[in-house]
Design an enzyme around this catalytic site. Structure first.
Site, PDB file in Angstrom:
ATOM      1  N   ASP A 130     -28.611  43.923 -71.184  1.00 30.57           N
ATOM      2  CA  ASP A 130     -28.243  44.502 -72.475  1.00 30.57           C
ATOM      3  C   ASP A 130     -26.722  44.612 -72.574  1.00 30.57           C
ATOM      4  O   ASP A 130     -26.039  44.957 -71.600  1.00 30.57           O
ATOM      5  CB  ASP A 130     -28.822  45.912 -72.632  1.00 30.57           C
ATOM      6  CG  ASP A 130     -30.305  45.912 -72.946  1.00 30.57           C
ATOM      7  OD1 ASP A 130     -30.856  44.836 -73.251  1.00 30.57           O
ATOM      8  OD2 ASP A 130     -30.907  47.004 -72.885  1.00 30.57           O
ATOM      9  N   HIS A 162     -26.035  46.555 -78.087  1.00 32.46           N
ATOM     10  CA  HIS A 162     -27.467  46.778 -78.314  1.00 32.46           C
ATOM     11  C   HIS A 162     -27.761  48.230 -78.682  1.00 32.46           C
ATOM     12  O   HIS A 162     -28.670  48.500 -79.463  1.00 32.46           O
ATOM     13  CB  HIS A 162     -28.235  46.378 -77.049  1.00 32.46           C
ATOM     14  CG  HIS A 162     -29.715  46.582 -77.124  1.00 32.46           C
ATOM     15  ND1 HIS A 162     -30.484  46.106 -78.158  1.00 32.46           N
ATOM     16  CD2 HIS A 162     -30.589  47.214 -76.280  1.00 32.46           C
ATOM     17  CE1 HIS A 162     -31.758  46.425 -77.961  1.00 32.46           C
ATOM     18  NE2 HIS A 162     -31.839  47.109 -76.841  1.00 32.46           N
ATOM     19  N   PHE A 166     -41.003  42.681 -76.721  1.00 33.73           N
ATOM     20  CA  PHE A 166     -41.067  43.982 -77.376  1.00 33.73           C
ATOM     21  C   PHE A 166     -41.614  43.775 -78.787  1.00 33.73           C
ATOM     22  O   PHE A 166     -41.182  42.850 -79.483  1.00 33.73           O
ATOM     23  CB  PHE A 166     -39.667  44.596 -77.428  1.00 33.73           C
ATOM     24  CG  PHE A 166     -39.646  46.082 -77.595  1.00 33.73           C
ATOM     25  CD1 PHE A 166     -39.525  46.914 -76.501  1.00 33.73           C
ATOM     26  CD2 PHE A 166     -39.762  46.645 -78.863  1.00 33.73           C
ATOM     27  CE1 PHE A 166     -39.505  48.301 -76.660  1.00 33.73           C
ATOM     28  CE2 PHE A 166     -39.746  48.016 -79.036  1.00 33.73           C
ATOM     29  CZ  PHE A 166     -39.622  48.847 -77.927  1.00 33.73           C
ATOM     30  N   GLU A 203     -33.105  44.482 -67.350  1.00 36.15           N
ATOM     31  CA  GLU A 203     -34.494  44.832 -67.651  1.00 36.15           C
ATOM     32  C   GLU A 203     -35.388  43.612 -67.466  1.00 36.15           C
ATOM     33  O   GLU A 203     -34.918  42.476 -67.434  1.00 36.15           O
ATOM     34  CB  GLU A 203     -34.605  45.368 -69.079  1.00 36.15           C
ATOM     35  CG  GLU A 203     -33.824  46.658 -69.293  1.00 36.15           C
ATOM     36  CD  GLU A 203     -33.692  47.072 -70.741  1.00 36.15           C
ATOM     37  OE1 GLU A 203     -33.599  48.280 -71.011  1.00 36.15           O
ATOM     38  OE2 GLU A 203     -33.655  46.179 -71.620  1.00 36.15           O
TER      39      GLU A 203
END
Length: 213
Positions: free
Chosen positions: A54, A58, A18, A175
């Site tokens: 996560d 987060h 990211f 993810e």
């Protein structure tokens, strides 16, 4: 013989991250040679590199770290659903074909495939979950949602609406999975996070195992 699918992307220098996250890097602290019997390395990375779980921390300032999260949701029966090319958001209509009374009951874990082939670079146009889709999955007893993109929210989201749904409903999330070679259907998911006591996420080695029988 039960079959295994490795649904974790390789992690190496150059793995997509990211924008703004810490990329993967590795250096050797010791190498095999005269006076040293082992190789030892040090690695630096964001815990969101590669397949990861996560933590509530987060997306919630007072949320639990990943090391404090119960493991139950990350291990057990799951359903893989294809929504390839669904566009910006996974709406209920994209997954409803795999959730109906003619099929076995929906497991507590749902993984959605959106890519025909997982990209090797950062995808700023990634597909994400519509918040209403996660709400409906939670209503059906789903405890974990997974996706083959870097986030369950759009890459440019500042409100993280889908993350806020899983916070409010107590769901867990995976993810950056790789579901390219996984047919739709039911499997056993094994994707345990590390016991990182203060971290906002953890890498996982996510695998699917075919169900017996």
């Amino acid at each position: 013989m039960q079959k295994l699918w490795d649904i974790s992307p390789p992690v190496h220098t150059g793995s997509p991250v990211f924008p703004g996250d810490t990329p993967y890097s590795q250096q050797w602290c010791a190498t095999i040679g005269p006076g040293c019997p082992v190789n030892v390395s040090a690695i630096t990375l964001s815990p969101h590199v590669g397949a990861h779980a996560d933590a509530p921390l987060h997306y919630d300032a007072s949320g639990a770290s990943i090391g404090a999260v119960a493991l139950d949701a990350f291990l057990g029966p799951c359903r893989v659903i294809h929504a390839i090319g669904c566009g910006p958001l996974i709406e209920w209509a994209h997954i409803a074909h795999a959730i109906n009374p003619a099929l076995p009951p929906l497991p507590a874990r749902v993984l959605v495939r959106t890519y025909a082939q997982a990209p090797a670079q950062w995808d700023g146009q990634l597909s994400a979950y519509a918040p209403a889709t996660i709400e409906r999955l939670a209503d059906l007893g789903v405890q974990l949602v997974g996706i083959d993109t870097a986030s369950i929210d759009p890459a440019d989201s500042k409100t993280l609406d889908s993350h806020q749904v899983i916070r409010r409903r107590g769901l867990r999330v995976l993810e950056n999975l790789v579901l390219d070679d996984v047919p739709e259907g039911d499997y056993e998911l094994i994707a345990l996070p590390l016991k990182l006591t203060t971290a906002d996420a953890s890498p996982v080695r996510a695998v699917l195992r075919s169900l017996p029988g």
